[in-house]
Motif scaffolding. Sequence first.
Motif, PDB file in Angstrom:
ATOM      1  N   ASN A  29      -3.084   2.474 -65.759  1.00 28.49           N
ATOM      2  CA  ASN A  29      -4.222   1.564 -65.939  1.00 28.49           C
ATOM      3  C   ASN A  29      -4.123   0.357 -65.017  1.00 28.49           C
ATOM      4  N   LEU A  30      -2.919  -0.154 -64.836  1.00 28.19           N
ATOM      5  CA  LEU A  30      -2.745  -1.289 -63.921  1.00 28.19           C
ATOM      6  C   LEU A  30      -3.019  -0.866 -62.478  1.00 28.19           C
ATOM      7  N   LEU A  31      -2.564   0.314 -62.120  1.00 27.27           N
ATOM      8  CA  LEU A  31      -2.787   0.797 -60.746  1.00 27.27           C
ATOM      9  C   LEU A  31      -4.242   1.182 -60.510  1.00 27.27           C
ATOM     10  N   ARG A  32      -4.972   1.422 -61.578  1.00 22.13           N
ATOM     11  CA  ARG A  32      -6.407   1.716 -61.453  1.00 22.13           C
ATOM     12  C   ARG A  32      -7.138   0.519 -60.832  1.00 22.13           C
ATOM     13  N   GLN A  33      -6.586  -0.671 -61.053  1.00 22.49           N
ATOM     14  CA  GLN A  33      -7.182  -1.904 -60.522  1.00 22.49           C
ATOM     15  C   GLN A  33      -6.797  -2.149 -59.070  1.00 22.49           C
ATOM     16  N   GLY A  34      -5.801  -1.426 -58.584  1.00 19.81           N
ATOM     17  CA  GLY A  34      -5.364  -1.595 -57.207  1.00 19.81           C
ATOM     18  C   GLY A  34      -3.867  -1.440 -57.082  1.00 19.81           C
ATOM     19  N   GLU A  35      -3.414  -1.323 -55.860  1.00 28.50           N
ATOM     20  CA  GLU A  35      -1.986  -1.091 -55.635  1.00 28.50           C
ATOM     21  C   GLU A  35      -1.156  -2.296 -56.051  1.00 28.50           C
ATOM     22  N   GLY A  63       2.720  13.774 -58.698  1.00 36.12           N
ATOM     23  CA  GLY A  63       1.611  13.588 -57.774  1.00 36.12           C
ATOM     24  C   GLY A  63       0.502  12.689 -58.273  1.00 36.12           C
ATOM     25  N   LEU A  64       0.754  11.968 -59.352  1.00 39.14           N
ATOM     26  CA  LEU A  64      -0.257  11.062 -59.893  1.00 39.14           C
ATOM     27  C   LEU A  64      -0.276   9.739 -59.152  1.00 39.14           C
ATOM     28  N   VAL A  65       0.883   9.349 -58.645  1.00 37.58           N
ATOM     29  CA  VAL A  65       1.058   8.073 -57.965  1.00 37.58           C
ATOM     30  C   VAL A  65       1.717   8.336 -56.620  1.00 37.58           C
ATOM     31  N   ALA A  66       1.361   7.542 -55.625  1.00 38.38           N
ATOM     32  CA  ALA A  66       2.005   7.625 -54.308  1.00 38.38           C
ATOM     33  C   ALA A  66       2.592   6.265 -53.979  1.00 38.38           C
ATOM     34  N   ARG A  67       3.594   6.281 -53.135  1.00 33.77           N
ATOM     35  CA  ARG A  67       4.271   5.037 -52.756  1.00 33.77           C
ATOM     36  C   ARG A  67       4.185   4.846 -51.255  1.00 33.77           C
ATOM     37  N   GLU A  68       4.179   3.564 -50.874  1.00 28.31           N
ATOM     38  CA  GLU A  68       4.118   3.208 -49.456  1.00 28.31           C
ATOM     39  C   GLU A  68       5.057   2.031 -49.210  1.00 28.31           C
ATOM     40  N   SER A  69       5.984   2.222 -48.295  1.00 31.19           N
ATOM     41  CA  SER A  69       6.919   1.150 -47.951  1.00 31.19           C
ATOM     42  C   SER A  69       6.289   0.206 -46.939  1.00 31.19           C
ATOM     43  N   ARG A  70       6.454  -1.088 -47.216  1.00 32.07           N
ATOM     44  CA  ARG A  70       5.993  -2.134 -46.302  1.00 32.07           C
ATOM     45  C   ARG A  70       7.085  -3.181 -46.226  1.00 32.07           C
ATOM     46  N   GLY A  71       7.808  -3.151 -45.134  1.00 37.56           N
ATOM     47  CA  GLY A  71       8.926  -4.077 -44.991  1.00 37.56           C
ATOM     48  C   GLY A  71       9.963  -3.795 -46.054  1.00 37.56           C
ATOM     49  N   THR A  72      10.266  -4.804 -46.853  1.00 38.28           N
ATOM     50  CA  THR A  72      11.269  -4.626 -47.908  1.00 38.28           C
ATOM     51  C   THR A  72      10.642  -4.273 -49.251  1.00 38.28           C
ATOM     52  N   SER A  73       9.337  -4.158 -49.304  1.00 38.50           N
ATOM     53  CA  SER A  73       8.653  -3.847 -50.564  1.00 38.50           C
ATOM     54  C   SER A  73       8.070  -2.441 -50.541  1.00 38.50           C
ATOM     55  N   VAL A  74       7.935  -1.871 -51.730  1.00 41.55           N
ATOM     56  CA  VAL A  74       7.285  -0.571 -51.900  1.00 41.55           C
ATOM     57  C   VAL A  74       6.078  -0.795 -52.795  1.00 41.55           C
ATOM     58  N   TYR A  75       4.935  -0.337 -52.332  1.00 44.36           N
ATOM     59  CA  TYR A  75       3.699  -0.470 -53.096  1.00 44.36           C
ATOM     60  C   TYR A  75       3.266   0.894 -53.611  1.00 44.36           C
ATOM     61  N   TYR A  76       2.754   0.895 -54.829  1.00 36.34           N
ATOM     62  CA  TYR A  76       2.319   2.120 -55.485  1.00 36.34           C
ATOM     63  C   TYR A  76       0.809   2.081 -55.681  1.00 36.34           C
ATOM     64  N   HIS A  77       0.198   3.252 -55.573  1.00 29.69           N
ATOM     65  CA  HIS A  77      -1.224   3.382 -55.844  1.00 29.69           C
ATOM     66  C   HIS A  77      -1.485   4.748 -56.478  1.00 29.69           C
ATOM     67  N   VAL A  78      -2.631   4.887 -57.093  1.00 27.12           N
ATOM     68  CA  VAL A  78      -3.002   6.150 -57.731  1.00 27.12           C
ATOM     69  C   VAL A  78      -3.286   7.165 -56.635  1.00 27.12           C
ATOM     70  N   ALA A  79      -2.645   8.315 -56.731  1.00 20.58           N
ATOM     71  CA  ALA A  79      -2.828   9.367 -55.736  1.00 20.58           C
ATOM     72  C   ALA A  79      -3.833  10.412 -56.210  1.00 20.58           C
ATOM     73  N   ASP A  80      -4.009  10.520 -57.508  1.00 14.84           N
ATOM     74  CA  ASP A  80      -4.921  11.520 -58.065  1.00 14.84           C
ATOM     75  C   ASP A  80      -5.838  10.845 -59.078  1.00 14.84           C
ATOM     76  N   GLU A  81      -7.006  10.442 -58.598  1.00 19.89           N
ATOM     77  CA  GLU A  81      -7.976   9.725 -59.448  1.00 19.89           C
ATOM     78  C   GLU A  81      -8.489  10.589 -60.600  1.00 19.89           C
ATOM     79  N   SER A  82      -8.345  11.907 -60.508  1.00 18.66           N
ATOM     80  CA  SER A  82      -8.849  12.775 -61.574  1.00 18.66           C
ATOM     81  C   SER A  82      -8.117  12.548 -62.894  1.00 18.66           C
ATOM     82  N   VAL A  83      -6.960  11.927 -62.841  1.00 24.10           N
ATOM     83  CA  VAL A  83      -6.227  11.645 -64.076  1.00 24.10           C
ATOM     84  C   VAL A  83      -7.045  10.736 -64.987  1.00 24.10           C
ATOM     85  N   PHE A  84      -7.880   9.881 -64.415  1.00 23.43           N
ATOM     86  CA  PHE A  84      -8.681   8.978 -65.241  1.00 23.43           C
ATOM     87  C   PHE A  84      -9.803   9.723 -65.954  1.00 23.43           C
ATOM     88  N   ALA A  85     -10.360  10.743 -65.314  1.00 18.95           N
ATOM     89  CA  ALA A  85     -11.372  11.569 -65.978  1.00 18.95           C
ATOM     90  C   ALA A  85     -10.743  12.305 -67.158  1.00 18.95           C
TER      91      ALA A  85
END
Length: 114
Positions: A29-35, A63-85
């Motif tokens: 739910n938190l990631l639904r608002q953004g990474e 496969g519900l969430v994906a991660r992306e490294s940026r410098g020393t931080s890792v950001y997570y975002h929803v990878a499969d929006e169908s989970v909300f349906a």
Amino acid sequence: MKNLPPEALAEVARYFQVLSEPTRLQILNLLRQGERNVGDLAQACGFSAANVSRHLALLTEQGLVARESRGTSVYYHVADESVFALCDLVCGNIARQLDDTASRRKAFAPGRRR
């Protein structure tokens, strides 16, 4: 799920098992608002970063969430929006069941008999 072999059913069960934990649903739910990064998620959930990281690992594995490294931080975002349906469908079903239960209970409410 019609005619799926046992191996496929086991995979479906693992997917639903990941969704069976309230903390993971809160994270989604938190990631639904953004990474967000682990620290942001931990603070928003009220759990330790280590705890949130374990949950994120399971969500990522399915496969519900994906991660992306940026410098020393890792950001997570929803990878499969169908989970909300899927979650909205389940929530709607639960709401209907609760409404039905409440309606049946009213029949037994004090003061209704004459």
